[in-house]
Design a protein around this motif. Structure first.
Motif, mmCIF file in Angstrom:
data_model
loop_
_atom_site.group_PDB
_atom_site.id
_atom_site.type_symbol
_atom_site.label_atom_id
_atom_site.label_comp_id
_atom_site.label_asym_id
_atom_site.label_seq_id
_atom_site.Cartn_x
_atom_site.Cartn_y
_atom_site.Cartn_z
ATOM 1 N N ARG A 99 2.183 -4.659 -1.243
ATOM 2 C CA ARG A 99 2.419 -4.723 -2.691
ATOM 3 C C ARG A 99 3.752 -5.375 -3.032
ATOM 4 O O ARG A 99 3.956 -5.891 -4.130
ATOM 5 N N ASN A 100 4.675 -5.346 -2.079
ATOM 6 C CA ASN A 100 5.962 -6.013 -2.316
ATOM 7 C C ASN A 100 5.855 -7.528 -2.185
ATOM 8 O O ASN A 100 6.840 -8.238 -2.377
ATOM 9 N N HIS A 101 4.672 -7.999 -1.801
ATOM 10 C CA HIS A 101 4.467 -9.455 -1.678
ATOM 11 C C HIS A 101 3.212 -9.835 -2.459
ATOM 12 O O HIS A 101 2.267 -10.413 -1.922
ATOM 13 N N LEU A 102 3.230 -9.505 -3.750
ATOM 14 C CA LEU A 102 2.029 -9.688 -4.577
ATOM 15 C C LEU A 102 1.448 -11.096 -4.502
ATOM 16 O O LEU A 102 0.235 -11.277 -4.512
ATOM 17 N N ASN A 203 4.759 6.169 -20.128
ATOM 18 C CA ASN A 203 5.914 6.055 -19.238
ATOM 19 C C ASN A 203 5.620 6.684 -17.882
ATOM 20 O O ASN A 203 6.480 7.306 -17.278
ATOM 21 N N SER A 204 4.373 6.519 -17.417
ATOM 22 C CA SER A 204 4.010 7.207 -16.180
ATOM 23 C C SER A 204 4.050 6.252 -14.999
ATOM 24 O O SER A 204 3.523 5.152 -15.055
ATOM 25 N N LYS A 205 4.702 6.731 -13.935
ATOM 26 C CA LYS A 205 4.734 5.909 -12.727
ATOM 27 C C LYS A 205 3.754 6.467 -11.703
ATOM 28 O O LYS A 205 3.808 6.134 -10.527
ATOM 29 N N GLY A 206 2.841 7.317 -12.170
ATOM 30 C CA GLY A 206 1.922 8.015 -11.258
ATOM 31 C C GLY A 206 0.924 7.090 -10.565
ATOM 32 O O GLY A 206 0.820 5.911 -10.900
ATOM 33 N N ARG A 207 0.192 7.662 -9.634
ATOM 34 C CA ARG A 207 -0.746 6.890 -8.807
ATOM 35 C C ARG A 207 -2.031 6.516 -9.532
ATOM 36 O O ARG A 207 -2.892 5.841 -8.997
ATOM 37 N N HIS A 208 -2.165 7.014 -10.785
ATOM 38 C CA HIS A 208 -3.410 6.745 -11.510
ATOM 39 C C HIS A 208 -3.182 6.092 -12.870
ATOM 40 O O HIS A 208 -4.073 6.091 -13.712
ATOM 41 N N HIS A 209 -1.988 5.581 -13.074
ATOM 42 C CA HIS A 209 -1.682 5.003 -14.388
ATOM 43 C C HIS A 209 -1.158 3.578 -14.280
ATOM 44 O O HIS A 209 -0.292 3.289 -13.471
ATOM 45 N N LEU A 210 -1.677 2.734 -15.148
ATOM 46 C CA LEU A 210 -1.178 1.363 -15.278
ATOM 47 C C LEU A 210 -0.866 1.117 -16.752
ATOM 48 O O LEU A 210 -1.454 1.768 -17.630
ATOM 49 N N ALA A 211 0.002 0.154 -17.004
ATOM 50 C CA ALA A 211 0.273 -0.221 -18.390
ATOM 51 C C ALA A 211 -0.794 -1.200 -18.881
ATOM 52 O O ALA A 211 -1.084 -1.291 -20.067
ATOM 53 N N GLU A 212 -1.398 -1.938 -17.929
ATOM 54 C CA GLU A 212 -2.520 -2.830 -18.262
ATOM 55 C C GLU A 212 -3.642 -2.509 -17.284
ATOM 56 O O GLU A 212 -3.466 -2.656 -16.074
ATOM 57 N N PHE A 213 -4.747 -2.018 -17.813
ATOM 58 C CA PHE A 213 -5.881 -1.716 -16.938
ATOM 59 C C PHE A 213 -7.145 -2.215 -17.617
ATOM 60 O O PHE A 213 -7.118 -2.609 -18.778
ATOM 61 N N TYR A 214 -8.228 -2.216 -16.880
ATOM 62 C CA TYR A 214 -9.499 -2.676 -17.454
ATOM 63 C C TYR A 214 -10.345 -1.474 -17.789
ATOM 64 O O TYR A 214 -10.419 -0.524 -17.001
ATOM 65 N N MET A 215 -10.942 -1.528 -18.964
ATOM 66 C CA MET A 215 -11.799 -0.412 -19.359
ATOM 67 C C MET A 215 -13.186 -0.938 -19.696
ATOM 68 O O MET A 215 -13.332 -2.017 -20.263
ATOM 69 N N ILE A 216 -14.178 -0.151 -19.303
ATOM 70 C CA ILE A 216 -15.560 -0.430 -19.690
ATOM 71 C C ILE A 216 -15.898 0.625 -20.725
ATOM 72 O O ILE A 216 -15.794 1.823 -20.441
ATOM 73 N N ILE A 421 -5.828 -3.567 -8.228
ATOM 74 C CA ILE A 421 -5.763 -4.596 -9.285
ATOM 75 C C ILE A 421 -4.851 -5.703 -8.744
ATOM 76 O O ILE A 421 -3.839 -5.411 -8.099
ATOM 77 N N PRO A 422 -5.217 -6.982 -8.963
ATOM 78 C CA PRO A 422 -4.403 -8.030 -8.347
ATOM 79 C C PRO A 422 -2.946 -8.061 -8.824
ATOM 80 O O PRO A 422 -2.047 -8.291 -8.022
ATOM 81 N N PHE A 423 -2.736 -7.850 -10.110
ATOM 82 C CA PHE A 423 -1.367 -7.953 -10.642
ATOM 83 C C PHE A 423 -1.019 -6.693 -11.434
ATOM 84 O O PHE A 423 -1.156 -6.683 -12.658
ATOM 85 N N PRO A 424 -0.610 -5.642 -10.734
ATOM 86 C CA PRO A 424 -0.358 -4.374 -11.426
ATOM 87 C C PRO A 424 0.841 -4.439 -12.373
ATOM 88 O O PRO A 424 1.854 -5.057 -12.047
ATOM 89 N N ARG A 425 0.674 -3.812 -13.524
ATOM 90 C CA ARG A 425 1.776 -3.674 -14.472
ATOM 91 C C ARG A 425 1.947 -2.203 -14.780
ATOM 92 O O ARG A 425 0.980 -1.536 -15.165
ATOM 93 N N SER A 426 3.175 -1.712 -14.610
ATOM 94 C CA SER A 426 3.443 -0.331 -14.989
ATOM 95 C C SER A 426 4.905 -0.245 -15.372
ATOM 96 O O SER A 426 5.656 -1.216 -15.192
ATOM 97 N N SER A 427 5.289 0.906 -15.901
ATOM 98 C CA SER A 427 6.646 1.073 -16.381
ATOM 99 C C SER A 427 7.652 0.541 -15.337
ATOM 100 O O SER A 427 7.590 0.941 -14.187
ATOM 101 N N SER A 428 8.515 -0.324 -15.738
ATOM 102 C CA SER A 428 9.543 -1.011 -14.907
ATOM 103 C C SER A 428 8.975 -2.052 -13.959
ATOM 104 O O SER A 428 9.737 -2.617 -13.160
ATOM 105 N N HIS A 429 7.688 -2.293 -13.951
ATOM 106 C CA HIS A 429 7.117 -3.271 -13.018
ATOM 107 C C HIS A 429 6.197 -4.256 -13.717
ATOM 108 O O HIS A 429 5.137 -3.886 -14.203
ATOM 109 N N CYS A 430 6.629 -5.506 -13.789
ATOM 110 C CA CYS A 430 5.739 -6.556 -14.284
ATOM 111 C C CYS A 430 6.110 -7.836 -13.554
ATOM 112 O O CYS A 430 6.800 -8.698 -14.083
ATOM 113 N N GLN A 431 5.702 -7.898 -12.314
ATOM 114 C CA GLN A 431 6.012 -9.070 -11.483
ATOM 115 C C GLN A 431 4.999 -10.170 -11.716
ATOM 116 O O GLN A 431 3.829 -9.873 -11.881
#
Ligand code: 4AD
Ligand code: MG
Length: 432
Positions: A99-102, A203-216, A421-431
Protein backbone atom coordinates in the motif's frame (compact mmCIF):
# COMPACT_ATOMS: atom_id res chain seq x y z
CA UNK A 1 1.69 -21.58 -34.80
CA UNK A 2 3.63 -18.53 -33.68
CA UNK A 3 2.39 -17.10 -30.38
CA UNK A 4 3.17 -13.63 -29.06
CA UNK A 5 3.05 -12.77 -25.38
CA UNK A 6 3.62 -9.29 -23.98
CA UNK A 7 3.79 -8.83 -20.24
CA UNK A 8 5.93 -8.55 -17.12
CA UNK A 9 8.50 -10.98 -15.80
CA UNK A 10 7.36 -12.49 -12.51
CA UNK A 11 10.30 -14.84 -12.01
CA UNK A 12 13.56 -15.89 -13.59
CA UNK A 13 15.25 -19.21 -13.00
CA UNK A 14 18.40 -20.34 -14.76
CA UNK A 15 19.29 -24.02 -15.16
CA UNK A 16 22.27 -25.50 -16.98
CA UNK A 17 21.15 -24.98 -20.52
CA UNK A 18 17.85 -23.09 -20.39
CA UNK A 19 16.37 -20.05 -18.68
CA UNK A 20 12.81 -20.27 -17.35
CA UNK A 21 10.78 -17.11 -17.16
CA UNK A 22 7.32 -16.65 -15.79
CA UNK A 23 5.56 -13.86 -17.64
CA UNK A 24 2.15 -12.49 -16.78
CA UNK A 25 0.13 -10.34 -19.17
CA UNK A 26 -2.30 -9.26 -16.45
CA UNK A 27 -5.36 -11.09 -17.77
CA UNK A 28 -5.17 -13.96 -15.31
CA UNK A 29 -3.52 -15.07 -12.11
CA UNK A 30 -1.20 -17.66 -13.56
CA UNK A 31 1.84 -16.58 -15.57
CA UNK A 32 2.95 -18.47 -18.66
CA UNK A 33 6.24 -20.33 -18.45
CA UNK A 34 8.72 -19.25 -21.13
CA UNK A 35 11.63 -21.48 -22.01
CA UNK A 36 14.67 -19.73 -23.44
CA UNK A 37 17.70 -21.41 -24.89
CA UNK A 38 20.81 -20.23 -23.01
CA UNK A 39 22.48 -19.16 -26.24
CA UNK A 40 19.89 -16.33 -26.46
CA UNK A 41 21.15 -13.13 -24.87
CA UNK A 42 19.34 -12.62 -21.56
CA UNK A 43 21.43 -9.83 -20.12
CA UNK A 44 18.60 -7.25 -19.81
CA UNK A 45 16.08 -9.74 -18.52
CA UNK A 46 15.28 -9.06 -14.90
CA UNK A 47 12.43 -9.59 -12.53
CA UNK A 48 9.80 -6.90 -13.22
CA UNK A 49 10.89 -5.97 -16.73
CA UNK A 50 8.39 -5.80 -19.58
CA UNK A 51 8.95 -8.22 -22.48
CA UNK A 52 7.65 -9.30 -25.84
CA UNK A 53 8.13 -13.01 -26.50
CA UNK A 54 7.51 -14.79 -29.79
CA UNK A 55 7.59 -18.57 -29.99
CA UNK A 56 5.71 -21.86 -30.05
CA UNK A 57 3.25 -23.13 -27.45
CA UNK A 58 4.06 -26.72 -26.52
CA UNK A 59 2.99 -29.20 -23.87
CA UNK A 60 5.16 -28.80 -20.81
CA UNK A 61 6.99 -31.70 -19.25
CA UNK A 62 7.13 -29.78 -15.98
CA UNK A 63 4.56 -30.57 -13.29
CA UNK A 64 3.32 -27.06 -12.54
CA UNK A 65 1.84 -26.18 -15.91
CA UNK A 66 0.25 -27.90 -18.87
CA UNK A 67 1.65 -25.59 -21.55
CA UNK A 68 4.73 -23.46 -22.01
CA UNK A 69 6.08 -21.08 -24.60
CA UNK A 70 9.37 -21.97 -26.25
CA UNK A 71 10.84 -18.61 -27.14
CA UNK A 72 12.20 -17.91 -30.61
CA UNK A 73 12.78 -14.23 -29.92
CA UNK A 74 12.53 -12.19 -26.77
CA UNK A 75 12.68 -8.39 -26.60
CA UNK A 76 12.88 -6.30 -23.49
CA UNK A 77 10.32 -3.52 -23.97
CA UNK A 78 10.91 -1.88 -20.59
CA UNK A 79 13.84 -2.56 -18.32
CA UNK A 80 13.45 -2.74 -14.57
CA UNK A 81 16.32 -1.86 -12.25
CA UNK A 82 15.92 -4.59 -9.65
CA UNK A 83 18.43 -2.93 -7.34
CA UNK A 84 15.90 -0.17 -6.60
CA UNK A 85 12.58 -1.79 -7.62
CA UNK A 86 10.45 -1.87 -4.44
CA UNK A 87 9.23 -5.41 -5.14
CA UNK A 88 11.65 -8.31 -5.19
CA UNK A 89 11.40 -11.85 -6.45
CA UNK A 90 10.88 -14.48 -3.74
CA UNK A 91 10.35 -11.85 -1.06
CA UNK A 92 7.16 -11.75 0.95
CA UNK A 93 5.76 -8.24 1.12
CA UNK A 94 2.90 -7.42 3.46
CA UNK A 95 -0.23 -5.69 2.22
CA UNK A 96 0.80 -2.67 4.32
CA UNK A 97 4.08 -2.54 2.42
CA UNK A 98 2.32 -2.84 -0.96
CA UNK A 99 0.00 0.00 0.00
CA UNK A 100 2.98 2.30 0.44
CA UNK A 101 3.64 1.88 -3.29
CA UNK A 102 0.17 2.54 -4.68
CA UNK A 103 1.47 3.43 -8.16
CA UNK A 104 3.25 0.07 -8.49
CA UNK A 105 0.75 -2.05 -6.54
CA UNK A 106 -1.16 -3.44 -9.57
CA UNK A 107 2.07 -5.26 -10.47
CA UNK A 108 1.71 -7.46 -7.38
CA UNK A 109 -0.06 -10.79 -7.57
CA UNK A 110 -2.44 -9.90 -4.77
CA UNK A 111 -3.56 -6.54 -6.06
CA UNK A 112 -3.87 -7.60 -9.69
CA UNK A 113 -6.02 -10.49 -8.49
CA UNK A 114 -8.09 -8.10 -6.43
CA UNK A 115 -8.64 -5.82 -9.39
CA UNK A 116 -9.86 -8.70 -11.51
CA UNK A 117 -12.27 -9.81 -8.77
CA UNK A 118 -13.46 -6.22 -8.38
CA UNK A 119 -14.18 -6.18 -12.10
CA UNK A 120 -16.07 -9.48 -12.01
CA UNK A 121 -17.99 -8.38 -8.94
CA UNK A 122 -19.06 -5.14 -10.65
CA UNK A 123 -20.35 -7.10 -13.61
CA UNK A 124 -22.14 -9.59 -11.33
CA UNK A 125 -23.89 -6.70 -9.58
CA UNK A 126 -25.12 -5.21 -12.86
CA UNK A 127 -26.16 -8.63 -14.15
CA UNK A 128 -28.15 -9.30 -10.99
CA UNK A 129 -30.19 -6.11 -11.17
CA UNK A 130 -30.64 -6.31 -14.92
CA UNK A 131 -31.97 -9.85 -14.58
CA UNK A 132 -34.43 -8.68 -11.93
CA UNK A 133 -35.76 -5.82 -14.05
CA UNK A 134 -34.20 -2.85 -12.23
CA UNK A 135 -33.28 0.27 -14.20
CA UNK A 136 -29.67 1.44 -13.79
CA UNK A 137 -29.58 5.15 -12.99
CA UNK A 138 -26.70 7.61 -12.68
CA UNK A 139 -27.54 9.54 -9.56
CA UNK A 140 -25.59 12.80 -9.19
CA UNK A 141 -22.28 13.21 -7.43
CA UNK A 142 -22.88 16.90 -6.77
CA UNK A 143 -25.94 17.45 -4.66
CA UNK A 144 -27.54 19.84 -2.20
CA UNK A 145 -28.78 17.17 0.20
CA UNK A 146 -27.11 15.38 3.08
CA UNK A 147 -29.23 12.25 2.73
CA UNK A 148 -28.02 10.60 5.91
CA UNK A 149 -28.21 13.84 7.92
CA UNK A 150 -25.00 13.06 9.73
CA UNK A 151 -23.16 16.20 8.62
CA UNK A 152 -20.34 14.09 7.20
CA UNK A 153 -20.37 15.84 3.85
CA UNK A 154 -17.59 17.33 1.77
CA UNK A 155 -18.73 20.76 0.72
CA UNK A 156 -17.48 21.91 -2.67
CA UNK A 157 -16.87 25.32 -4.19
CA UNK A 158 -14.96 26.60 -7.21
CA UNK A 159 -11.30 27.43 -6.66
CA UNK A 160 -11.63 30.86 -8.24
CA UNK A 161 -12.61 33.26 -5.48
CA UNK A 162 -14.94 35.39 -7.61
CA UNK A 163 -17.12 32.37 -8.49
CA UNK A 164 -17.45 31.10 -4.94
CA UNK A 165 -20.66 33.01 -4.28
CA UNK A 166 -22.40 32.54 -7.60
CA UNK A 167 -21.71 29.08 -8.91
CA UNK A 168 -24.49 27.00 -7.39
CA UNK A 169 -26.00 29.70 -5.19
CA UNK A 170 -26.50 27.20 -2.40
CA UNK A 171 -24.27 24.90 -0.34
CA UNK A 172 -23.30 21.95 -2.51
CA UNK A 173 -21.79 18.65 -1.45
CA UNK A 174 -20.30 15.45 -2.78
CA UNK A 175 -23.01 12.83 -2.40
CA UNK A 176 -23.16 10.64 0.72
CA UNK A 177 -25.91 8.51 -0.86
CA UNK A 178 -27.99 8.58 -4.02
CA UNK A 179 -31.01 7.19 -2.21
CA UNK A 180 -33.22 10.29 -2.37
CA UNK A 181 -32.59 10.59 -6.11
CA UNK A 182 -33.43 6.91 -6.53
CA UNK A 183 -36.67 7.51 -4.67
CA UNK A 184 -37.54 10.18 -7.25
CA UNK A 185 -36.78 7.73 -10.06
CA UNK A 186 -38.76 4.83 -8.59
CA UNK A 187 -41.79 7.14 -8.33
CA UNK A 188 -42.00 6.54 -12.08
CA UNK A 189 -39.95 3.45 -12.75
CA UNK A 190 -40.78 1.13 -9.84
CA UNK A 191 -37.32 -0.47 -9.46
CA UNK A 192 -33.96 1.24 -9.89
CA UNK A 193 -30.37 0.98 -8.75
CA UNK A 194 -27.16 2.95 -8.89
CA UNK A 195 -23.52 1.97 -8.44
CA UNK A 196 -21.13 4.82 -8.00
CA UNK A 197 -18.70 6.72 -5.82
CA UNK A 198 -19.92 7.99 -2.48
CA UNK A 199 -18.13 10.38 -0.17
CA UNK A 200 -18.08 10.63 3.59
CA UNK A 201 -16.03 13.10 5.60
CA UNK A 202 -15.84 10.70 8.54
CA UNK A 203 -12.80 11.17 10.66
CA UNK A 204 -12.33 7.43 10.94
CA UNK A 205 -9.05 5.73 10.21
CA UNK A 206 -10.58 2.31 10.89
CA UNK A 207 -10.23 -0.82 8.78
CA UNK A 208 -13.74 -0.47 7.37
CA UNK A 209 -14.00 3.20 6.49
CA UNK A 210 -13.03 5.20 3.43
CA UNK A 211 -13.68 8.82 2.56
CA UNK A 212 -14.48 7.72 -1.02
CA UNK A 213 -16.12 4.35 -1.48
CA UNK A 214 -18.47 2.74 -3.96
CA UNK A 215 -22.03 2.05 -3.03
CA UNK A 216 -24.66 -0.05 -4.73
CA UNK A 217 -28.09 1.25 -3.88
CA UNK A 218 -31.37 -0.33 -4.88
CA UNK A 219 -34.82 1.14 -4.41
CA UNK A 220 -38.08 -0.64 -5.11
CA UNK A 221 -41.79 0.02 -4.87
CA UNK A 222 -44.71 -1.99 -3.55
CA UNK A 223 -42.87 -3.74 -0.75
CA UNK A 224 -45.25 -5.24 1.75
CA UNK A 225 -42.87 -4.98 4.67
CA UNK A 226 -39.33 -5.18 5.95
CA UNK A 227 -39.32 -8.98 5.63
CA UNK A 228 -39.67 -8.70 1.88
CA UNK A 229 -36.83 -6.16 1.72
CA UNK A 230 -34.59 -8.57 3.66
CA UNK A 231 -35.46 -11.38 1.23
CA UNK A 232 -34.35 -9.13 -1.62
CA UNK A 233 -31.06 -8.25 0.11
CA UNK A 234 -30.27 -11.85 0.97
CA UNK A 235 -31.00 -13.01 -2.55
CA UNK A 236 -28.72 -10.31 -3.98
CA UNK A 237 -25.78 -11.21 -1.72
CA UNK A 238 -26.11 -14.92 -2.42
CA UNK A 239 -26.56 -14.54 -6.17
CA UNK A 240 -23.65 -12.19 -6.79
CA UNK A 241 -21.39 -14.17 -4.47
CA UNK A 242 -21.96 -17.46 -6.26
CA UNK A 243 -21.54 -15.76 -9.62
CA UNK A 244 -18.16 -14.28 -8.59
CA UNK A 245 -16.98 -17.59 -7.10
CA UNK A 246 -17.58 -19.18 -10.48
CA UNK A 247 -16.26 -16.44 -12.78
CA UNK A 248 -13.22 -15.49 -10.72
CA UNK A 249 -12.51 -18.91 -9.28
CA UNK A 250 -8.71 -18.89 -9.30
CA UNK A 251 -8.32 -15.28 -8.16
CA UNK A 252 -10.70 -15.85 -5.25
CA UNK A 253 -8.99 -19.12 -4.30
CA UNK A 254 -5.69 -17.24 -4.21
CA UNK A 255 -7.12 -14.99 -1.50
CA UNK A 256 -8.44 -17.96 0.47
CA UNK A 257 -5.07 -19.64 0.33
CA UNK A 258 -2.74 -16.71 1.02
CA UNK A 259 -4.61 -13.68 2.39
CA UNK A 260 -7.86 -14.55 4.19
CA UNK A 261 -8.04 -15.92 7.74
CA UNK A 262 -8.23 -19.69 8.13
CA UNK A 263 -11.60 -21.17 7.32
CA UNK A 264 -12.75 -18.10 5.39
CA UNK A 265 -13.79 -20.23 2.46
CA UNK A 266 -15.92 -22.35 4.79
CA UNK A 267 -17.53 -19.19 6.12
CA UNK A 268 -18.46 -18.03 2.61
CA UNK A 269 -19.82 -21.50 1.76
CA UNK A 270 -21.93 -21.35 4.87
CA UNK A 271 -23.23 -17.90 3.97
CA UNK A 272 -24.35 -19.23 0.60
CA UNK A 273 -26.09 -22.21 2.11
CA UNK A 274 -27.76 -20.93 5.23
CA UNK A 275 -30.64 -18.61 5.91
CA UNK A 276 -29.50 -15.27 7.33
CA UNK A 277 -30.56 -14.66 10.94
CA UNK A 278 -32.96 -11.88 11.89
CA UNK A 279 -33.04 -10.04 15.19
CA UNK A 280 -34.80 -6.90 16.38
CA UNK A 281 -32.61 -4.09 17.73
CA UNK A 282 -34.30 -4.47 21.14
CA UNK A 283 -33.44 -8.20 21.27
CA UNK A 284 -29.87 -7.40 20.21
CA UNK A 285 -29.54 -4.90 23.08
CA UNK A 286 -30.90 -7.55 25.52
CA UNK A 287 -28.35 -10.05 24.27
CA UNK A 288 -25.52 -7.55 24.58
CA UNK A 289 -26.60 -6.51 28.07
CA UNK A 290 -26.60 -10.16 29.18
CA UNK A 291 -22.98 -10.31 28.04
CA UNK A 292 -21.97 -6.87 29.27
CA UNK A 293 -18.77 -8.13 30.94
CA UNK A 294 -17.37 -8.83 27.44
CA UNK A 295 -17.48 -5.19 26.28
CA UNK A 296 -15.51 -2.08 26.99
CA UNK A 297 -18.65 0.09 27.11
CA UNK A 298 -22.14 -0.83 28.35
CA UNK A 299 -24.98 -0.48 25.91
CA UNK A 300 -28.44 0.80 26.75
CA UNK A 301 -31.58 0.97 24.61
CA UNK A 302 -31.18 3.92 22.21
CA UNK A 303 -27.41 3.55 21.74
CA UNK A 304 -25.91 2.60 18.41
CA UNK A 305 -24.18 -0.77 18.19
CA UNK A 306 -20.41 -0.41 18.26
CA UNK A 307 -17.97 -2.49 16.20
CA UNK A 308 -17.36 -4.81 19.15
CA UNK A 309 -21.11 -5.35 19.55
CA UNK A 310 -21.52 -6.15 15.86
CA UNK A 311 -18.60 -8.55 16.06
CA UNK A 312 -20.04 -10.28 19.10
CA UNK A 313 -23.47 -10.80 17.50
CA UNK A 314 -22.14 -12.20 14.21
CA UNK A 315 -19.68 -14.42 16.04
CA UNK A 316 -22.34 -15.73 18.39
CA UNK A 317 -24.75 -16.54 15.53
CA UNK A 318 -21.87 -17.45 13.20
CA UNK A 319 -23.84 -16.13 10.26
CA UNK A 320 -24.93 -12.86 8.62
CA UNK A 321 -27.58 -11.20 10.80
CA UNK A 322 -30.25 -8.65 9.93
CA UNK A 323 -30.83 -6.25 12.81
CA UNK A 324 -34.20 -4.53 12.44
CA UNK A 325 -36.47 -1.95 13.99
CA UNK A 326 -33.98 0.54 15.34
CA UNK A 327 -34.92 3.47 17.56
CA UNK A 328 -36.08 6.34 15.33
CA UNK A 329 -33.36 8.57 16.80
CA UNK A 330 -30.63 6.31 15.34
CA UNK A 331 -31.84 6.41 11.75
CA UNK A 332 -32.29 9.21 9.21
CA UNK A 333 -35.53 11.15 8.67
CA UNK A 334 -36.70 9.01 5.74
CA UNK A 335 -37.14 5.72 7.67
CA UNK A 336 -40.76 4.60 8.04
CA UNK A 337 -42.21 4.90 11.55
CA UNK A 338 -43.36 1.70 13.24
CA UNK A 339 -46.63 1.53 15.13
CA UNK A 340 -44.95 1.69 18.54
CA UNK A 341 -44.02 5.33 17.79
CA UNK A 342 -40.46 4.70 19.00
CA UNK A 343 -38.83 2.54 16.37
CA UNK A 344 -38.53 2.63 12.58
CA UNK A 345 -38.60 -0.05 9.88
CA UNK A 346 -34.86 0.10 9.23
CA UNK A 347 -32.47 -2.78 8.82
CA UNK A 348 -28.71 -3.30 8.85
CA UNK A 349 -27.09 -6.49 7.63
CA UNK A 350 -24.12 -7.45 9.80
CA UNK A 351 -21.63 -10.01 8.58
CA UNK A 352 -18.81 -11.83 10.38
CA UNK A 353 -15.42 -10.07 10.33
CA UNK A 354 -16.68 -6.89 8.67
CA UNK A 355 -19.74 -5.80 10.66
CA UNK A 356 -22.26 -3.59 8.88
CA UNK A 357 -22.40 -4.46 5.20
CA UNK A 358 -25.78 -3.05 4.19
CA UNK A 359 -28.03 -0.32 5.53
CA UNK A 360 -31.62 -0.07 4.38
CA UNK A 361 -35.20 0.73 5.35
CA UNK A 362 -38.75 1.10 4.31
CA UNK A 363 -39.24 4.76 3.47
CA UNK A 364 -41.95 6.86 5.11
CA UNK A 365 -44.43 7.13 2.24
CA UNK A 366 -47.28 8.66 4.27
CA UNK A 367 -47.53 12.41 3.68
CA UNK A 368 -48.76 13.24 7.18
CA UNK A 369 -45.98 11.34 8.94
CA UNK A 370 -43.25 12.69 6.68
CA UNK A 371 -44.55 16.24 6.98
CA UNK A 372 -44.47 16.00 10.78
CA UNK A 373 -41.03 14.47 10.78
CA UNK A 374 -39.56 17.16 8.55
CA UNK A 375 -41.18 19.88 10.65
CA UNK A 376 -39.73 18.41 13.83
CA UNK A 377 -36.26 18.44 12.23
CA UNK A 378 -36.78 21.93 10.74
CA UNK A 379 -36.15 20.53 7.28
CA UNK A 380 -39.55 21.31 5.72
CA UNK A 381 -38.35 24.10 3.50
CA UNK A 382 -35.59 22.23 1.71
CA UNK A 383 -37.54 18.97 1.40
CA UNK A 384 -40.79 20.22 -0.17
CA UNK A 385 -39.91 18.22 -3.29
CA UNK A 386 -39.60 15.10 -1.09
CA UNK A 387 -43.09 15.78 0.28
CA UNK A 388 -44.34 16.13 -3.32
CA UNK A 389 -43.34 12.51 -3.89
CA UNK A 390 -45.80 11.71 -1.09
CA UNK A 391 -48.41 14.16 -2.42
CA UNK A 392 -48.67 12.88 -5.94
CA UNK A 393 -49.28 9.15 -6.19
CA UNK A 394 -47.28 7.99 -3.20
CA UNK A 395 -46.43 4.31 -2.95
CA UNK A 396 -44.93 2.01 -0.34
CA UNK A 397 -41.25 1.60 -1.10
CA UNK A 398 -37.88 0.88 0.40
CA UNK A 399 -34.30 0.16 -0.44
CA UNK A 400 -30.80 -0.36 0.74
CA UNK A 401 -27.15 0.51 0.16
CA UNK A 402 -24.34 -2.02 0.03
CA UNK A 403 -20.77 -0.81 0.56
CA UNK A 404 -18.91 -2.38 -2.35
CA UNK A 405 -15.49 -2.36 -0.65
CA UNK A 406 -16.90 -3.86 2.54
CA UNK A 407 -18.47 -6.54 0.41
CA UNK A 408 -15.09 -7.32 -1.21
CA UNK A 409 -13.45 -7.42 2.22
CA UNK A 410 -16.06 -9.90 3.33
CA UNK A 411 -15.90 -12.05 0.20
CA UNK A 412 -12.11 -12.23 0.12
CA UNK A 413 -11.27 -12.05 3.82
CA UNK A 414 -9.21 -8.87 3.51
CA UNK A 415 -8.81 -7.11 6.81
CA UNK A 416 -8.06 -3.56 5.64
CA UNK A 417 -10.52 -1.80 3.34
CA UNK A 418 -7.63 0.13 1.72
CA UNK A 419 -6.52 -3.12 0.11
CA UNK A 420 -9.70 -3.67 -1.91
CA UNK A 421 -9.81 -0.34 -3.75
CA UNK A 422 -7.11 0.80 -6.18
CA UNK A 423 -6.76 4.35 -4.84
CA UNK A 424 -7.88 4.53 -1.21
CA UNK A 425 -8.84 7.88 0.27
CA UNK A 426 -9.28 8.35 3.98
CA UNK A 427 -8.66 10.96 6.62
CA UNK A 428 -5.07 12.29 6.10
CA UNK A 429 -4.55 10.04 3.05
CA UNK A 430 -5.17 11.03 -0.54
CA UNK A 431 -2.21 9.88 -2.58
CA UNK A 432 -2.06 10.13 -6.36
O1 4AD B 1 -25.76 2.71 6.14
P1 4AD B 1 -25.51 3.77 5.11
O2 4AD B 1 -25.04 5.09 5.60
O3 4AD B 1 -26.85 3.87 4.30
C1 4AD B 1 -27.13 4.80 3.36
O4 4AD B 1 -26.39 5.63 2.90
C2 4AD B 1 -28.51 4.62 2.78
N1 4AD B 1 -28.98 5.90 2.27
C3 4AD B 1 -28.46 3.57 1.70
C4 4AD B 1 -29.80 3.31 1.08
O5 4AD B 1 -30.69 2.88 1.76
N2 4AD B 1 -29.91 3.55 -0.22
O6 4AD B 1 -24.44 3.23 4.06
C5 4AD B 1 -24.70 2.03 3.35
C6 4AD B 1 -23.48 1.14 3.37
C7 4AD B 1 -23.03 0.71 4.76
O7 4AD B 1 -23.79 -0.36 5.25
C8 4AD B 1 -21.58 0.33 4.49
O8 4AD B 1 -21.46 -0.94 3.91
C9 4AD B 1 -21.17 1.35 3.44
O9 4AD B 1 -22.35 1.83 2.84
N3 4AD B 1 -20.43 2.46 4.06
C10 4AD B 1 -19.09 2.63 3.95
N4 4AD B 1 -18.16 1.90 3.32
C11 4AD B 1 -16.88 2.34 3.38
N5 4AD B 1 -16.50 3.47 4.01
C12 4AD B 1 -17.41 4.25 4.66
N6 4AD B 1 -17.04 5.37 5.25
C13 4AD B 1 -18.78 3.83 4.64
N7 4AD B 1 -19.92 4.33 5.14
C14 4AD B 1 -20.91 3.49 4.78
MG1 MG C 1 -25.52 2.48 8.18
Amino acid sequence: MCYILQGWVKSIRKSTDVVFLHVCDGTSLEPLQIVIDKTTSCSHLTYGCCVKVKGQIVESIGQNQKLELVAETIDVIGECDVKIFPFQQRTHHTLDYDRNHLHLRPKTKTHSSLLRVRNTASMAVHQYYQDKGYCFVHTPILTTNDCEGAGEVFQIQPMKKSEKEEFFRCPTFLTVSGQLHLEIITGGLNKAYNFGPTFRAENSKGRHHLAEFYMIEAELCFLDGLDQLMEVMEDMIKTITSSILTTSHSDVEYFYEYIAPNQHKTLIDKVLNSKFERMRYTEAVDLLQKNRQKFKVDIKWGDDLSKEHEKFITKKLDCPVFITDYPATLKPFYARANEDGKTVAAVDLLVPEVGELIGGSLREERLKFMDEKLKSLKLSEEYQWYLDLRRYGTNPHGGYGLGFERYLQFLLGVSNIRDVIPFPRSSSHCQL
